[in-house]
Design an enzyme around this catalytic site. Sequence first.
Site, PDB file in Angstrom:
ATOM      1  CG  HIS A  57       0.934   1.699   3.440  1.00 31.31           C
ATOM      2  ND1 HIS A  57       1.172   1.922   4.774  1.00 31.31           N
ATOM      3  CD2 HIS A  57       1.960   2.261   2.759  1.00 31.31           C
ATOM      4  CE1 HIS A  57       2.298   2.605   4.902  1.00 31.31           C
ATOM      5  NE2 HIS A  57       2.796   2.820   3.697  1.00 31.31           N
ATOM      6  CG  HIS A  72       3.778   1.453  -1.596  1.00 29.59           C
ATOM      7  ND1 HIS A  72       2.539   2.061  -1.593  1.00 29.59           N
ATOM      8  CD2 HIS A  72       4.526   2.110  -0.689  1.00 29.59           C
ATOM      9  CE1 HIS A  72       2.564   3.064  -0.727  1.00 29.59           C
ATOM     10  NE2 HIS A  72       3.751   3.112  -0.153  1.00 29.59           N
TER      11      HIS A  72
END
Length: 148
Positions: A57, A72
């Site tokens: 992620h 992110h």
Amino acid sequence: MTTVLAPVEGVAVGLAAVPDPVFSAGMVGPGTAIDPVRGPLTAVAPIAGKIMKLHPHAYVIVGDDGKGVLVHLGIDTVQLKGKGFELLAAEGDRVGAGQPVVAWDPAAIETGGRSPVCPVVALDAVAGAVTGVALGTVHAGDELFHWA
């Protein structure tokens, strides 16, 4: 000066639009965020350098000048434990700016009740070091901001 590229296609909305106080208040560092287009995407390297951290992620790439950029992919996506993300590179790899790093689907993240917004942060940068921040539509590989 380091030019940081957009890692995904979407709309540059600024860090204040990130639904997470750690990012929106700039505690991680200055930068911006992209609300990605919905559908399968490939997140690319925002700068050339070495992948120092790679999670499904999120990833950090550090350039030869020592500057590190965090990407992110979505908010609270660590809770997915990698589900819905496909690594296209490995931690420790050297990558060129614009090289694919992670494949993912922002629509699936949103369907799961999480924000797909992607903070792109200049790690450990001082206030005012980030300039020329893009606003509006960006494509993966477009200039996103400059880091002096």
